[in-house]
Design an enzyme around this catalytic site. Sequence first.
Site, short mmCIF file in Angstrom:
data_model
loop_
_atom_site.label_atom_id
_atom_site.label_comp_id
_atom_site.label_asym_id
_atom_site.label_seq_id
_atom_site.Cartn_x
_atom_site.Cartn_y
_atom_site.Cartn_z
N CYS A 138 -2.62 2.66 15.54
CA CYS A 138 -2.04 1.45 16.13
C CYS A 138 -0.97 1.83 17.17
CB CYS A 138 -1.50 0.53 15.03
SG CYS A 138 -1.20 -1.17 15.58
N HIS A 226 -6.33 -0.18 11.82
CA HIS A 226 -5.67 0.39 10.65
C HIS A 226 -6.71 0.90 9.66
CE1 HIS A 226 -1.45 -0.83 11.37
NE2 HIS A 226 -2.00 -1.83 12.03
N GLU A 228 -6.20 2.60 7.06
CA GLU A 228 -5.62 2.77 5.72
C GLU A 228 -5.78 1.55 4.83
OE1 GLU A 228 -2.19 1.25 8.31
OE2 GLU A 228 -3.99 2.47 8.53
N GLY A 281 7.32 -11.68 -17.33
CA GLY A 281 6.04 -11.86 -18.00
C GLY A 281 4.88 -11.38 -17.16
N GLY A 282 5.14 -11.07 -15.88
CA GLY A 282 4.12 -10.52 -15.01
C GLY A 282 3.88 -9.05 -15.29
N SER A 285 7.00 -6.35 -14.24
CA SER A 285 8.15 -6.24 -15.14
C SER A 285 7.72 -5.80 -16.53
CB SER A 285 8.90 -7.57 -15.21
OG SER A 285 8.06 -8.62 -15.67
N ALA A 286 6.49 -6.16 -16.96
CA ALA A 286 6.01 -5.73 -18.27
C ALA A 286 5.80 -4.22 -18.32
CB ALA A 286 4.71 -6.45 -18.63
N ARG A 363 15.16 -17.74 -0.76
CA ARG A 363 14.95 -16.46 -1.45
C ARG A 363 16.28 -15.76 -1.72
NH1 ARG A 363 10.11 -13.72 -1.76
NH2 ARG A 363 8.26 -14.82 -1.01
N ASP A 563 2.16 -5.72 12.70
CA ASP A 563 3.08 -4.98 11.83
C ASP A 563 4.46 -5.62 11.74
OD1 ASP A 563 1.20 -3.11 11.17
OD2 ASP A 563 1.87 -1.61 12.61
N LYS A 737 -5.02 -11.62 5.23
CA LYS A 737 -3.72 -10.95 5.41
C LYS A 737 -3.96 -9.60 6.05
CE LYS A 737 0.38 -9.20 3.02
NZ LYS A 737 1.06 -8.95 1.74
N GLU A 743 1.69 -15.26 0.02
CA GLU A 743 2.47 -16.47 -0.20
C GLU A 743 2.77 -17.14 1.14
OE1 GLU A 743 3.14 -17.61 -3.15
OE2 GLU A 743 2.87 -15.88 -4.48
#
Length: 745
Positions: A138, A226, A228, A281-282, A285-286, A363, A563, A737, A743
């Site tokens: 790129c 890209h 990769e 709970g995801g 983090s679990a 956020r 990017d 994406k 999101e």
Amino acid sequence: MKRSSSMLDINEDSQHSTNKAPPPKKAPEDRFDSANMNASGSHVTLVENLPVEKVSSGERIAILDFGAQYGKVIDRRVRELLVQSEMFPLNTTARTLIELGGFKGIIISGGPNSVFEPEAPSIDPEIFTCGLPVLGICYGFQLMNKLNGGTVTREHIREDGACEIQVDTSVHLFNGLHKTETVLLTHGDSVSEATVAPDFKVMAKSGHHVAGICNENRKLYGVQFHPEVDLTTNGTKMFENFLFKVVGCCGNFTIQNREQSCISEINSIVGDKKVLVMVSGGVDSAVCAALLRRALGPNRVTAIHIDNGFMRHEESDAVEKSLAALDLPIHRYNFGTTFRSSTEHCKDGEVALDECDDPEMKRKIIGNTFIRVKDVIMKDLNINHDEYFLAQGTLRPDLIESASALASGHADTIKTHHNDTFLVRELRKLGKVVEPLKDFHKDEVRELGKDLGLPESIVQRHPFPGPGLAIRILCASDKRPELMFNGPMYNGDVQGRIIDVTEQFLNSAINPSQGIYEHLQFEQARNNVLLSLSERDRQLAEQQTFQISAHILPIKTVGVQGDARSYSYAVALSTEQRPIPWKLLFAYASVIPKLFHGVNRVVYAFGSKIEFSIEDLTRTYLVPHIVTKLQMADHIANNILFGRVAASDGTQLPNVGHKIQQMPVVLLPVDFDRDRDMIGSYRHSIVLRPFVTSDFMTGQAAIPGVHLPEETLIEMDKAIRTNVLGISRVLLDMTCKPPGTTEWE
């Protein structure tokens, strides 16, 4: 009323419960079996403060990082092929690499900059004359061309998304590939055949653009795309060709497995102290909590779950049950009111979360409030700050998208993650944060979770953002929105809409009175877009006879283009055609962001064709009744996705949740089909975002009839509009994406 950002009264809004776990089971003996370690187990990076033991293979690849959102994925692709890689800042000289020794090749990453910018970053020109093979990607491709005597031009039409290119398979880099390959292109600057550097030849083309150049005698290769990312179908094969056929690597790089590396890091940072871990709970983090337990034992790990008021329907109850499998006591706190009333300073003064419509500020408020609430909880649990570290399940993509120095000093900020805010970074500076997964991607975390023996229900759970539904509610005031566009396709401020996309591809009549095509005539724009399409899509575009309506929505969403971060508009497509022409709609979704630089997301509106433009928005903030509306819609959609309920006609729906990796359900302040005599907009719309990916750095929007049954999505539309009051339309996000992030905020 001014509200203090430090209003964290634990008695005001908190319900503290502790899940008393059964007596801890003895962890299995840790073993390191290098003979059984797979390719993805190799793990090396030059990230600050990351003490990972390295085993030199005698052959290394240097990655010069220009701030690419995919820079870390390049490193990962190389490691998967059992070749040692190390990341260096962009100003590293060829002499430095030669003096360090052991480097057999160089890869130059992409980046968010344009070579036309006055202070655009560059590299040591001797990189191309030092004798080492080089692969430029790129921005790295454009620099290779420019520094070797070629030129780069600024294009009117961007290329963002999966495209088909033609490649010269006789070139080493493309040996064993097809003459036509699908790759990810995301750029606005281009090289043409007339501007290729002397002594370089064209090895790949995308329409009239050059997609790859090479000088095989000097072992210099540059690609505009890209290789990769997953959207480049045979990108791994291209890296394999470069590493083994061009560079001459052997692929003998092995190191400690991931689990042992993480445990070693935890012990080296924490020492004889303890850790407080916030568990959502995801899976992230679990796995983080499981690693901490394995490294430190259950008595030195305190796990807390904070309900910030933006969890999914009965989410916190499910978290307590699922995390009991970790044999850790879970302390649960409800802080909904505290989060909603928390404030931060902005350019207009102090703003509270439940009065905020800026996604970045939302956020930041949530991320910083998590840290402040953590302090209140530590006081409630009689925890001494000096004896504890804060642990987070932060992943590499989180840091890359937040442009954290841990990932890259040059990455462009896509969005601020709640676990990488200013306060978190300040704690890092004090050495008080443990993030054992910061060098991992989502699929690698799932693999690690399996190795740790976590249940399938946790390991394969769809990701859920730490800020929760707060970032899936697009907030808006009742102020009339103004559409603002920049670039050669637009002349100043535009208050208008795309009226029709009809028989000729994108042959739309956009309000000519606005002078949108003063700088670039429509027919020229259309022809440029057609040149960037594959033959199949061109035929589809030119032969279609469907009547499709397209409307610009006066809301902005976060994306990644070239990017770099983009904050642009969404376009809604609708049609009376049945069956729904999904192939054509997804072709439009791919092309519209290329034609209109002010657009980074395209959705399909279920139902009849949209007749009216959207001229105002529904007043929407993070208040309880709005959150409840999205909780209900999300609950309905996920019950249908996982086959937990019957269809409206009584037939059992299939469980298709495993066919996609995530499905954000988003609430928009948009009221379609509103009676023109109504005073103001009052309803909302719901977006379904089913997403297919392996690493969450790139991915594909799920296509009805390909990734998910069409009837599943149609049933979601019916059920949400029937059971959730105040819903105008249900929309399907058709954006890959890039250019759209997973999101919306």
